[in-house]
Write a protein that holds these residues in place. Structure first.
Motif, PDB file in Angstrom:
ATOM      1  N   UNK A   1       4.655   5.318   5.826  1.00 40.72           N
ATOM      2  CA  UNK A   1       4.218   3.920   5.704  1.00 40.72           C
ATOM      3  C   UNK A   1       2.761   3.831   5.291  1.00 40.72           C
ATOM      4  N   UNK A   2       1.913   4.655   5.926  1.00 38.75           N
ATOM      5  CA  UNK A   2       0.475   4.613   5.625  1.00 38.75           C
ATOM      6  C   UNK A   2       0.209   5.035   4.180  1.00 38.75           C
ATOM      7  N   UNK A   3       0.860   6.109   3.721  1.00 42.12           N
ATOM      8  CA  UNK A   3       0.670   6.566   2.336  1.00 42.12           C
ATOM      9  C   UNK A   3       1.128   5.520   1.331  1.00 42.12           C
ATOM     10  N   UNK A   4       2.302   4.943   1.597  1.00 42.47           N
ATOM     11  CA  UNK A   4       2.832   3.925   0.693  1.00 42.47           C
ATOM     12  C   UNK A   4       1.936   2.703   0.659  1.00 42.47           C
ATOM     13  N   UNK A   5       1.477   2.267   1.835  1.00 44.98           N
ATOM     14  CA  UNK A   5       0.608   1.085   1.911  1.00 44.98           C
ATOM     15  C   UNK A   5      -0.720   1.329   1.210  1.00 44.98           C
ATOM     16  N   UNK A   6      -1.264   2.541   1.320  1.00 45.24           N
ATOM     17  CA  UNK A   6      -2.524   2.868   0.643  1.00 45.24           C
ATOM     18  C   UNK A   6      -2.372   2.761  -0.872  1.00 45.24           C
ATOM     19  N   UNK A   7      -1.296   3.349  -1.400  1.00 40.41           N
ATOM     20  CA  UNK A   7      -1.065   3.280  -2.848  1.00 40.41           C
ATOM     21  C   UNK A   7      -0.847   1.837  -3.307  1.00 40.41           C
ATOM     22  N   UNK A   8      -0.070   1.076  -2.531  1.00 37.20           N
ATOM     23  CA  UNK A   8       0.172  -0.319  -2.906  1.00 37.20           C
ATOM     24  C   UNK A   8      -1.118  -1.131  -2.880  1.00 37.20           C
ATOM     25  N   UNK A   9      -2.008  -0.823  -1.942  1.00 36.33           N
ATOM     26  CA  UNK A   9      -3.249  -1.589  -1.804  1.00 36.33           C
ATOM     27  C   UNK A   9      -4.183  -1.352  -2.976  1.00 36.33           C
ATOM     28  N   UNK A  10      -4.360  -0.090  -3.374  1.00 33.09           N
ATOM     29  CA  UNK A  10      -5.289   0.126  -4.496  1.00 33.09           C
ATOM     30  C   UNK A  10      -4.719  -0.440  -5.800  1.00 33.09           C
TER      31      UNK A  10
ATOM     32  N   UNK B   1       5.823   6.559  -6.445  1.00 32.34           N
ATOM     33  CA  UNK B   1       5.085   5.312  -6.655  1.00 32.34           C
ATOM     34  C   UNK B   1       6.009   4.107  -6.810  1.00 32.34           C
ATOM     35  N   UNK B   2       7.327   4.317  -6.753  1.00 34.09           N
ATOM     36  CA  UNK B   2       8.261   3.214  -6.952  1.00 34.09           C
ATOM     37  C   UNK B   2       8.092   2.146  -5.875  1.00 34.09           C
ATOM     38  N   UNK B   3       8.098   2.552  -4.606  1.00 34.21           N
ATOM     39  CA  UNK B   3       7.948   1.580  -3.515  1.00 34.21           C
ATOM     40  C   UNK B   3       6.566   0.924  -3.546  1.00 34.21           C
TER      41      UNK B   3
ATOM     42  N   UNK C   1      -7.803  -5.142   3.459  1.00 31.13           N
ATOM     43  CA  UNK C   1      -7.256  -4.978   4.807  1.00 31.13           C
ATOM     44  C   UNK C   1      -5.959  -5.725   4.997  1.00 31.13           C
ATOM     45  N   UNK C   2      -5.946  -6.994   4.580  1.00 31.02           N
ATOM     46  CA  UNK C   2      -4.719  -7.779   4.690  1.00 31.02           C
ATOM     47  C   UNK C   2      -3.607  -7.169   3.840  1.00 31.02           C
ATOM     48  N   UNK C   3      -3.956  -6.733   2.644  1.00 33.16           N
ATOM     49  CA  UNK C   3      -2.953  -6.131   1.776  1.00 33.16           C
ATOM     50  C   UNK C   3      -2.349  -4.884   2.398  1.00 33.16           C
ATOM     51  N   UNK C   4      -3.191  -4.068   3.035  1.00 33.32           N
ATOM     52  CA  UNK C   4      -2.696  -2.840   3.653  1.00 33.32           C
ATOM     53  C   UNK C   4      -1.695  -3.134   4.769  1.00 33.32           C
ATOM     54  N   UNK C   5      -2.027  -4.086   5.653  1.00 29.24           N
ATOM     55  CA  UNK C   5      -1.113  -4.350   6.772  1.00 29.24           C
ATOM     56  C   UNK C   5       0.159  -5.050   6.293  1.00 29.24           C
ATOM     57  N   UNK C   6       0.047  -5.885   5.243  1.00 22.10           N
ATOM     58  CA  UNK C   6       1.255  -6.513   4.701  1.00 22.10           C
ATOM     59  C   UNK C   6       2.167  -5.454   4.091  1.00 22.10           C
ATOM     60  N   UNK C   7       1.586  -4.504   3.334  1.00 20.98           N
ATOM     61  CA  UNK C   7       2.383  -3.422   2.749  1.00 20.98           C
ATOM     62  C   UNK C   7       2.983  -2.543   3.835  1.00 20.98           C
ATOM     63  N   UNK C   8       2.233  -2.346   4.907  1.00 23.76           N
ATOM     64  CA  UNK C   8       2.708  -1.517   6.010  1.00 23.76           C
ATOM     65  C   UNK C   8       4.018  -2.062   6.583  1.00 23.76           C
ATOM     66  N   UNK C   9       4.147  -3.383   6.594  1.00 21.79           N
ATOM     67  CA  UNK C   9       5.333  -3.984   7.190  1.00 21.79           C
ATOM     68  C   UNK C   9       6.334  -4.552   6.209  1.00 21.79           C
ATOM     69  N   UNK C  10       6.118  -4.376   4.893  1.00 19.31           N
ATOM     70  CA  UNK C  10       7.049  -4.935   3.902  1.00 19.31           C
ATOM     71  C   UNK C  10       8.410  -4.256   4.020  1.00 19.31           C
ATOM     72  N   UNK C  11       9.464  -5.068   3.988  1.00 20.58           N
ATOM     73  CA  UNK C  11      10.798  -4.514   4.195  1.00 20.58           C
ATOM     74  C   UNK C  11      11.772  -4.841   3.078  1.00 20.58           C
ATOM     75  N   UNK C  12      11.656  -6.017   2.459  1.00 18.45           N
ATOM     76  CA  UNK C  12      12.661  -6.457   1.505  1.00 18.45           C
ATOM     77  C   UNK C  12      12.939  -5.445   0.407  1.00 18.45           C
TER      78      UNK C  12
END
Length: 524
Positions: free
Chosen positions: A322-331, A391-393, A452-463
């Motif tokens: 989750x952390x790795x995916x959220x980091x990539x999504x945030x940048x 990088x798909x997710x 910061x907000x983007x990271x926590x939103x990505x951390x919990x994204x499920x759809x």
């Protein structure tokens, strides 16, 4: 040359949106509508589904508005200790994963039975922060002189609010209502957990038809209905923002003060709302520590193992994923969002800027399942076949985070005095250096907040994540979904333990963000 540079940035942003959003969505719609089901729109069940989607979204929006306005007053006008902590408490529900919110209300109500009322409560709980922050941002900058003049002419507090304050707040209220309605009408995790298959919205029905029934034509038809509702909500939000420059707004925050007389009523109401926001969170934490035999840490201990219940990896490995995916999504989202903000700020054509802004908001309202499935049938046509890429997710999550980055950073950039940019240009600074030396330092806190907000939103994204994540690399929300689908007390405890872990990470992140918060009028 300068115009060419900004045009290139605009093409880059719109190109990303076209390849990773418009193309997959249109591919799904084309594939589904190539074998259309016109009879679907004539079925009573379809319109009952639409009615429930709109009805629960309207009820949730009304409840969020009623609960959010006292909080907006508290944050905008009242001097209280610990306001940073209270802001964080209000913001936490908005950035919690929707699956966690659903599990929290399941723990609070103590039942697994389908409950439409719980869906309304949970969606309102999730969106109270949008009202409090959007309306409170404008309320804190309203010039008090108009209210004082009404009071001096004999108007009471209630009449002053109804005839002076509320009309001035109307643009922010309308904007907040449109955004909350959009979020509630496309709610997925909350309805999935609390509806338990009996209560379904357009979003969950699209998921069911796409993933389980492989009914692409039916899912495509429902996606068109959902898209029409999204475009309507975005049009209302854009209209409200266009009217947002109301008279009586001061250039800085109005000083807060201790409440007087009848002002204690909204303060007491805000205190009640704060208590109500704590209850589901506390219930979830307690449930993660309870078993039939009493207090237990078995759920947390089980997270360190593999092969238990439904997980192929340990819970801690899922947290790392989750952390790795959220980091990539945030940048990715920061890069795309900041480029978009630069283009929107410099655009001389207002209509073009508004169209681009609305286009970038569309991913918030289109089914994440539709986007995810679209990736699987389109991205193999690109060089490298991104369907197998790690990088798909993050790409799918970046589409959701980018609108948030824009909403946080854009108002700050628009508030920068153009004379500062002109002075930098006079001293020989080019456009890029002007942005780096003038805009970036002034917007630095907003950028950190957005990240910061983007990271926590990505951390919990499920759809989209639930559809695209590989079985050997699940994220925490995917792990929760797998666990609650399996019978057994241990798997249930593990699911609540994962939810508690996500919630703790979210709370810490929001507290850090609040210490760096930059207010912006009329925006969340």
């Amino acid at each position: 040359m300068r115009r060419v540079g900004w045009s290139a940035c605009a093409l880059l942003v719109l190109g990303f949106l076209g390849v990773f959003f418009a193309w997959p969505v249109l591919a799904i719609l084309h594939r589904g509508l190539s074998t259309p089901e016109p009879g679907l729109l004539a079925e009573p069940q379809t319109w009952r589904l639409v009615a429930f989607t709109v009805g629960q979204a309207a009820a949730s929006t009304a409840l969020a508005l009623v609960a959010g306005l006292p909080l907006a007053f508290l944050f905008a006008r009242v001097r209280i200790p610990g306001k940073v902590l209270l802001r964080a408490l209000v913001t936490v529900p908005f950035v919690l994963p929707t699956l966690v919110v659903g599990m929290a209300f399941r723990a609070l109500l103590g039942t697994d039975e389908p409950n439409a009322f719980a869906i309304v409560l949970a969606n309102a709980f999730f969106n109270v922060a949008v009202v409090a922050r959007t309306v409170g941002g404008l309320w804190g900058r309203l010039d008090r002189r108009a209210e004082d003049a009404a009071r001096s002419l004999g108007a009471g507090p209630l009449r002053t609010f109804r005839t002076v304050t509320l009309p001035a707040l109307r643009p922010a209220v309308f904007s907040a209502v449109a955004v909350v309605f959009l979020f509630c009408s496309t709610s997925f995790g909350v309805v999935l957990v609390l509806g338990a298959g009996r209560y379904r919205t357009l979003e969950t029905e699209i998921y069911l038809r796409t993933v389980r029934l492989l009914d692409l034509s039916g899912a495509a038809t429902l996606s068109l209905v959902q898209l029409a509702a999204v475009l309507t909500a975005l049009a209302v939000a854009a209209f409200a923002r266009r009217r947002g420059g109301a008279a009586g707004v001061s250039g800085s925050e109005v000083p807060t003060r201790r409440p007087r007389g009848v002002e204690w009523v909204p303060v007491a109401a805000a205190g009640t709302v704060l208590l109500a926001l704590v209850m589901p969170i506390a219930a979830l934490l307690v449930r993660s520590l309870r078993s039939r035999d009493g207090w237990s840490l078995d759920g947390y201990r089980a997270l360190s193992g593999t092969g238990q219940g439904a997980l192929e990896v340990s819970g801690w490995q899922a947290a790392w994923n989750s952390a790795n995916t959220a980091f990539d999504a945030t940048w990715m989202a920061l890069l795309l969002g900041l480029l978009a903000c630069a283009v929107l700020v410099t655009s001389r054509r207002r209509w073009a800027a508004e169209l681009m802004d609305a286009a970038l908001m569309l991913p918030l309202g289109v089914s994440a399942v539709t986007v995810g499935f679209g990736y699987l049938i389109t991205l193999h046509l690109l060089p490298g076949d991104l369907r197998t890429s790690p990088l798909l997710v993050p790409l799918a999550q970046a589409l959701v985070i980018t609108p948030l980055v824009i909403r946080v950073v854009l108002p700050v950039l628009r508030s920068v005095d153009d004379r500062l940019r002109a002075a930098a240009a006079t001293l020989g600074a080019g456009p890029l250096r002007t942005r780096r030396e003038v805009d970036l330092p002034l917007a630095a806190r907003a950028v950190v907040t957005a990240a910061g907000f983007g990271f926590v939103v990505a951390l919990g994204e499920f759809g989209a994540t639930g559809f695209l994540a590989r079985p050997e690399a699940p994220t925490l929300p995917v792990a929760v979904s797998e666990l609650i689908a399996r019978p057994g007390e241990l798997t249930t405890q593990m699911a609540y333990a994962v939810c508690a872990l996500l919630m703790v990470v979210t709370v810490v992140a929001v507290l850090v963000i609040e210490t760096l918060r930059t207010d912006s009028p009329g925006e969340f």
